[in-house]
Design an enzyme around this catalytic site. Structure first.
Site, PDB file in Angstrom:
ATOM      1  N   LYS A  58      16.099 -22.739  56.769  1.00 23.42           N
ATOM      2  CA  LYS A  58      17.297 -23.520  57.072  1.00 23.42           C
ATOM      3  C   LYS A  58      17.556 -23.737  58.560  1.00 23.42           C
ATOM      4  O   LYS A  58      18.219 -24.707  58.940  1.00 23.42           O
ATOM      5  CB  LYS A  58      18.514 -22.861  56.433  1.00 23.42           C
ATOM      6  CG  LYS A  58      18.623 -23.071  54.923  1.00 23.42           C
ATOM      7  CD  LYS A  58      18.992 -24.506  54.590  1.00 23.42           C
ATOM      8  CE  LYS A  58      19.362 -24.672  53.135  1.00 23.42           C
ATOM      9  NZ  LYS A  58      19.800 -26.043  52.814  1.00 23.42           N
ATOM     10  N   SER A 313      10.797 -20.304  50.505  1.00 24.31           N
ATOM     11  CA  SER A 313      11.863 -20.860  51.345  1.00 24.31           C
ATOM     12  C   SER A 313      12.742 -19.827  52.031  1.00 24.31           C
ATOM     13  O   SER A 313      13.349 -20.118  53.056  1.00 24.31           O
ATOM     14  CB  SER A 313      12.745 -21.802  50.512  1.00 24.31           C
ATOM     15  OG  SER A 313      13.296 -21.107  49.414  1.00 24.31           O
TER      16      SER A 313
END
Length: 420
Positions: A58, A313
């Site tokens: 992110k 992720s």
């Protein structure tokens, strides 16, 4: 603005983001996983964004967007809504760039992620916990933008966020001697899948990009089915990093062109992948980060002999959740079963159940009477763990033969959620 080839986020945007992110982002390793490669008879590579500076991808999109803001926007401060990882990327970026920010997170966010946001942001970030889902927190963030004229840093539906995420695919394709045959990528709001898909399909159109969603929050799958973005009435919040009721309009538009398929992974299967990655590879992943690996089972035949990339992720997993993760995995794999049992009101009934209904390898992991007073005249909640799922049918047959009066809670979702 759309690129000449019709994409909203193009190759130049991603290359530009890659240069900007050199200031702060680590180039995470692309590792061949021997265990998974042997299991699926192919070459499986893991893109380890769990090793990123904020333990998730992110920061790529967040920093790319915040770094691009005008001086005037920076002075007014920024706002974001996040289930955890985007908030950490925003918090780190705020502190690195000296910008004040307000971060709205669902009250259900794991405590580990909340602490990390406060640690990364320091005095530059205020954390506000609101609502039960990302969508609740997002509404509060939008209100703060209106009231205080602050700039919203959207977690996924913004070109610079998507371009920043696309740098992951750029690193992946540069690291391989030949283009990957398959790339598996998690979908929450769609920002990661959009960025990865946009880059991969530009440089290697033959590579198949497979989006992966949790079954209980499959908002992109529903958008694909209906041909438009929709809001799901309810979602399962367990896979917090991908639990989004409504994907972005921009991410949907890009994903509809860039993704070859979307698969849905049950939450329990994601839990199994978390445990296997830890036990077999010593890799700590969060539920959203486990989805691409969990999805390999669903593509077992197609990926045989191929080069496969799974984007991990994030690895922001709260240790307090591990017992729940193990429980969900056992239930999904058919190894854990809960029953409400009404034992006969006579001496020795419980002893007979233990010796005659249970198998030699069956283990009672939970037993409690449902009545605080007059316990022996009320039903009992019994949790049974099996050594293998093949032991389930024999257990049920023995219980029926013995005349056990039971209700199987695993098959009654309403009762299960009330009692377990």
């Amino acid at each position: 603005m759309k690129e000449k080839d019709g994409r909203i986020v193009g190759l130049e945007d991603i290359v530009r983001a890659h240069h900007m992110l050199r200031e702060v982002v680590q180039r995470t390793p692309l590792q061949r996983d021997a265990v998974l490669s042997a299991k699926y008879d192919c070459n499986v590579y893991l893109k380890r964004e769990d090793l990123q500076i904020v333990r998730s991808f992110k920061i790529r999109g967040a920093y790319n967007m915040i770094r691009s803001l005008s001086e005037e926007d920076r002075k007014r401060g920024i706002v974001c809504a996040s289930a955890g990882n985007h908030a950490q990327g925003v918090a780190y970026s705020c502190r690195a760039l000296g910008i004040h920010g307000k971060v709205f997170m669902p009250s259900t966010t794991p405590n580990q992620k909340v602490k990390q946001v406060r640690r990364f942001g320091g005095e530059f970030v205020e954390v506000v916990l609101k609502g039960d889902t990302f969508d609740d927190a997002y509404e509060e963030a939008m209100q703060a933008c209106i009231e205080h004229s602050m700039t919203l840093i959207h977690p996924f539906d913004e070109p610079k966020i998507i371009a920043g995420n696309g740098t992951i695919a750029m690193e992946v394709m540069e690291s391989l001697s030949e283009p990957a045959d398959f790339v598996f990528v998690t979908i929450g709001g769609g920002g990661l899948a959009a960025g990865v898909g946009a880059y991969v399909k530009t440089v290697s159109p033959s590579t198949k990009v497979i989006g992966v969603e949790p079954s209980g929050a499959a908002s992109m799958s529903e958008a694909f089915r209906l041909g438009q973005v929709v809001t799901l009435p309810e979602i399962d919040k367990f896979v917090d990093g991908a639990a989004v009721k409504r994907v972005g309009g921009l991410t949907y538009e890009i994903c509809s062109k860039a993704l070859d398929d979307i698969v849905k992974v049950p939450e329990g299967k994601a839990c199994t992948a978390i445990l296997e990655l830890y036990n077999e590879n010593a890799i700590v992943v969060e539920p959203a980060g486990s989805l691409p690996v969990a999805a390999l089972d669903l593509y077992r035949d197609q990926i045989r002999g191929k080069t496969v990339v799974c984007i991990i992720s994030g690895g922001n997993n709260d240790i307090d959740r591990m017992q729940e993760i193990k429980e969900r995995s056992l239930i999904y794999e058919g190894l854990k079963h809960y029953f409400m049992i009404n034992f006969p009101q006579r001496a020795g009934a419980l002893r007979e159940f233990l010796s005659e209904a249970l198998g030699p390898d069956d283990d009672i992991t939970r037993f409690e009477y449902t009545k605080k007073n007059d316990k022996e005249n009320g039903p009992a909640l019994v949790g049974i763990e099996l050594l293998s799922k093949d032991a389930y049918e024999p257990l049920i047959e023995r219980m029926k033969l013995k005349g056990v009066d039971y209700v199987e809670l695993n098959k009654d979702l309403k009762l299960f959620n009330m009692l377990i």
